[in-house]
Write a protein that holds these residues in place. Structure first.
Motif, PDB file in Angstrom:
ATOM      1  N   ALA A 109      10.159  -6.510  -6.840  1.00 20.16           N
ATOM      2  CA  ALA A 109      10.348  -7.517  -5.793  1.00 20.16           C
ATOM      3  C   ALA A 109       9.240  -7.431  -4.749  1.00 20.16           C
ATOM      4  N   VAL A 110       8.881  -6.223  -4.339  1.00 21.16           N
ATOM      5  CA  VAL A 110       7.810  -6.057  -3.349  1.00 21.16           C
ATOM      6  C   VAL A 110       6.471  -6.474  -3.943  1.00 21.16           C
ATOM      7  N   ARG A 111       6.217  -6.107  -5.187  1.00 19.44           N
ATOM      8  CA  ARG A 111       4.942  -6.465  -5.812  1.00 19.44           C
ATOM      9  C   ARG A 111       4.805  -7.974  -5.963  1.00 19.44           C
ATOM     10  N   ARG A 112       5.888  -8.643  -6.322  1.00 17.85           N
ATOM     11  CA  ARG A 112       5.823 -10.104  -6.444  1.00 17.85           C
ATOM     12  C   ARG A 112       5.549 -10.746  -5.088  1.00 17.85           C
ATOM     13  N   ALA A 113       6.217 -10.246  -4.048  1.00 18.08           N
ATOM     14  CA  ALA A 113       6.007 -10.809  -2.713  1.00 18.08           C
ATOM     15  C   ALA A 113       4.588 -10.564  -2.218  1.00 18.08           C
TER      16      ALA A 113
ATOM     17  N   ALA B 109      -8.808  -0.044   0.793  1.00 19.04           N
ATOM     18  CA  ALA B 109      -8.325   0.258   2.139  1.00 19.04           C
ATOM     19  C   ALA B 109      -7.670   1.629   2.214  1.00 19.04           C
ATOM     20  N   LYS B 110      -7.418   2.245   1.058  1.00 19.70           N
ATOM     21  CA  LYS B 110      -6.800   3.570   0.969  1.00 19.70           C
ATOM     22  C   LYS B 110      -5.430   3.582   1.648  1.00 19.70           C
ATOM     23  N   VAL B 111      -4.582   2.663   1.206  1.00 23.41           N
ATOM     24  CA  VAL B 111      -3.196   2.598   1.653  1.00 23.41           C
ATOM     25  C   VAL B 111      -2.304   2.816   0.433  1.00 23.41           C
ATOM     26  N   ALA B 112      -1.427   3.801   0.517  1.00 19.76           N
ATOM     27  CA  ALA B 112      -0.522   4.138  -0.574  1.00 19.76           C
ATOM     28  C   ALA B 112       0.898   3.759  -0.188  1.00 19.76           C
ATOM     29  N   VAL B 113       1.574   3.022  -1.058  1.00 17.63           N
ATOM     30  CA  VAL B 113       2.927   2.542  -0.786  1.00 17.63           C
ATOM     31  C   VAL B 113       3.875   3.134  -1.823  1.00 17.63           C
ATOM     32  N   PHE B 114       4.999   3.651  -1.335  1.00 16.56           N
ATOM     33  CA  PHE B 114       6.037   4.190  -2.214  1.00 16.56           C
ATOM     34  C   PHE B 114       7.350   3.474  -1.900  1.00 16.56           C
ATOM     35  N   ILE B 115       8.060   3.081  -2.945  1.00 16.06           N
ATOM     36  CA  ILE B 115       9.389   2.494  -2.812  1.00 16.06           C
ATOM     37  C   ILE B 115      10.375   3.535  -3.353  1.00 16.06           C
TER      38      ILE B 115
ATOM     39  N   VAL C 272       6.790  -6.251   3.005  1.00 15.31           N
ATOM     40  CA  VAL C 272       5.473  -6.861   2.791  1.00 15.31           C
ATOM     41  C   VAL C 272       4.765  -7.079   4.119  1.00 15.31           C
ATOM     42  N   LEU C 273       5.483  -7.500   5.145  1.00 14.34           N
ATOM     43  CA  LEU C 273       4.854  -7.706   6.449  1.00 14.34           C
ATOM     44  C   LEU C 273       4.253  -6.409   6.988  1.00 14.34           C
ATOM     45  N   ARG C 274       4.985  -5.328   6.859  1.00 14.07           N
ATOM     46  CA  ARG C 274       4.482  -4.046   7.353  1.00 14.07           C
ATOM     47  C   ARG C 274       3.299  -3.560   6.516  1.00 14.07           C
ATOM     48  N   ILE C 275       3.363  -3.789   5.222  1.00 14.29           N
ATOM     49  CA  ILE C 275       2.249  -3.378   4.362  1.00 14.29           C
ATOM     50  C   ILE C 275       0.998  -4.166   4.714  1.00 14.29           C
ATOM     51  N   ARG C 276       1.123  -5.472   4.856  1.00 14.02           N
ATOM     52  CA  ARG C 276      -0.044  -6.307   5.131  1.00 14.02           C
ATOM     53  C   ARG C 276      -0.668  -5.965   6.480  1.00 14.02           C
ATOM     54  N   ASP C 277       0.171  -5.684   7.473  1.00 14.91           N
ATOM     55  CA  ASP C 277      -0.370  -5.296   8.784  1.00 14.91           C
ATOM     56  C   ASP C 277      -1.193  -4.019   8.671  1.00 14.91           C
ATOM     57  N   GLN C 278      -0.692  -3.052   7.916  1.00  9.34           N
ATOM     58  CA  GLN C 278      -1.408  -1.787   7.776  1.00  9.34           C
ATOM     59  C   GLN C 278      -2.681  -1.953   6.968  1.00  9.34           C
ATOM     60  N   VAL C 279      -2.611  -2.747   5.908  1.00  8.85           N
ATOM     61  CA  VAL C 279      -3.796  -2.963   5.071  1.00  8.85           C
ATOM     62  C   VAL C 279      -4.883  -3.678   5.869  1.00  8.85           C
ATOM     63  N   ARG C 280      -4.515  -4.676   6.644  1.00 10.47           N
ATOM     64  CA  ARG C 280      -5.511  -5.385   7.462  1.00 10.47           C
ATOM     65  C   ARG C 280      -6.146  -4.450   8.484  1.00 10.47           C
ATOM     66  N   ALA C 281      -5.321  -3.628   9.126  1.00  9.73           N
ATOM     67  CA  ALA C 281      -5.860  -2.691  10.105  1.00  9.73           C
ATOM     68  C   ALA C 281      -6.827  -1.713   9.457  1.00  9.73           C
ATOM     69  N   ARG C 282      -6.499  -1.259   8.262  1.00  8.27           N
ATOM     70  CA  ARG C 282      -7.384  -0.326   7.570  1.00  8.27           C
ATOM     71  C   ARG C 282      -8.677  -0.997   7.140  1.00  8.27           C
TER      72      ARG C 282
END
Length: 203
Positions: free
Chosen positions: A75-79, A108-114, A174-184
């Motif tokens: 679900a997160v990957r699709r979003a 961007a060196k951001v690692a996401v774990f669900i 997804v919102l939190r991931i995108r914010d972090q990726v953009r900042a990186r």
């Protein structure tokens, strides 16, 4: 040597096997021994003391439980994909190749774990089974220790680690991931992987 005096010779080398009687120590050849040493570098929970399932129904339920590509992960990957983000999945953790990152933004060196609520001890939804309670408590504790160690490895390598519970809404994740990726990307001066194309201007 006459045929009658011939002794049974040991079989020739077979793929994936080794002969112990020749070395006298019962140890595999150097190549196999090196491989064994590498696998011992990251201890895993032994299966010899793993208790059996409390019922056939529990056994069937545990056997079909996916270890990756779970519903919350998909679900997160699709979003993320629908939002225009591109990423890699199951990227190996540096210096710990038996561990993988669920969703990795490698530039961007951001690692996401669900994290699953049961397997990682969610404070809101994590439940310890009534059967084999002591074993499951130790198992979940090891998982949490492993999570903390994985975070430390990645942060030492310059990654930002984001962990989410499977019960969190994919849209908020997804919102939190995108914010972090953009900042990186801004910090590392990394261009967007898929920048929007500007309209062409005709002379």
């Amino acid at each position: 040597m006459p045929p009658s005096d011939r002794r049974a010779q040991p079989p020739a080398h077979r793929s994936g096997r080794y002969t112990r009687t020749r070395t006298g120590s019962g140890r595999p050849p150097f190549r196999d021994r090196d491989r064994c040493e590498r696998t011992r570098s990251e201890p895993e929970l032994s299966t010899t003391d793993r208790p059996g399932a409390s019922s056939p129904a529990v056994s069937r339920r545990m056997s079909v439980h996916p270890r990756k590509d779970t519903g919350p992960e998909l679900a997160v990957r699709r979003a993320l994909h629908a939002a225009g983000e591109r990423y890699r999945v199951f990227v190996k953790v540096p210096t710990a190749p038996r561990r993988t990152i669920d969703i990795a933004f490698t530039r961007a060196k951001v690692a996401v774990f669900i994290d699953g609520c049961f397997w990682h001890g969610c404070p809101d939804h994590g439940e310890v089974p009534a059967s084999n309670t002591d074993w499951w408590i130790a198992k979940i504790h090891r998982n949490r220790v492993r999570d903390a160690d994985t975070r430390q490895i990645l942060e030492d390598a310059g990654w930002v680690v984001l962990r989410f519970w499977e019960h969190e809404a994919p849209e908020q994740v997804v919102l939190r991931i995108r914010d972090q990726v953009r900042a990186r990307r801004d910090d590392l001066c990394v261009p967007d992987a898929h920048p929007r194309s500007s309209p062409s201007i005709r002379p």
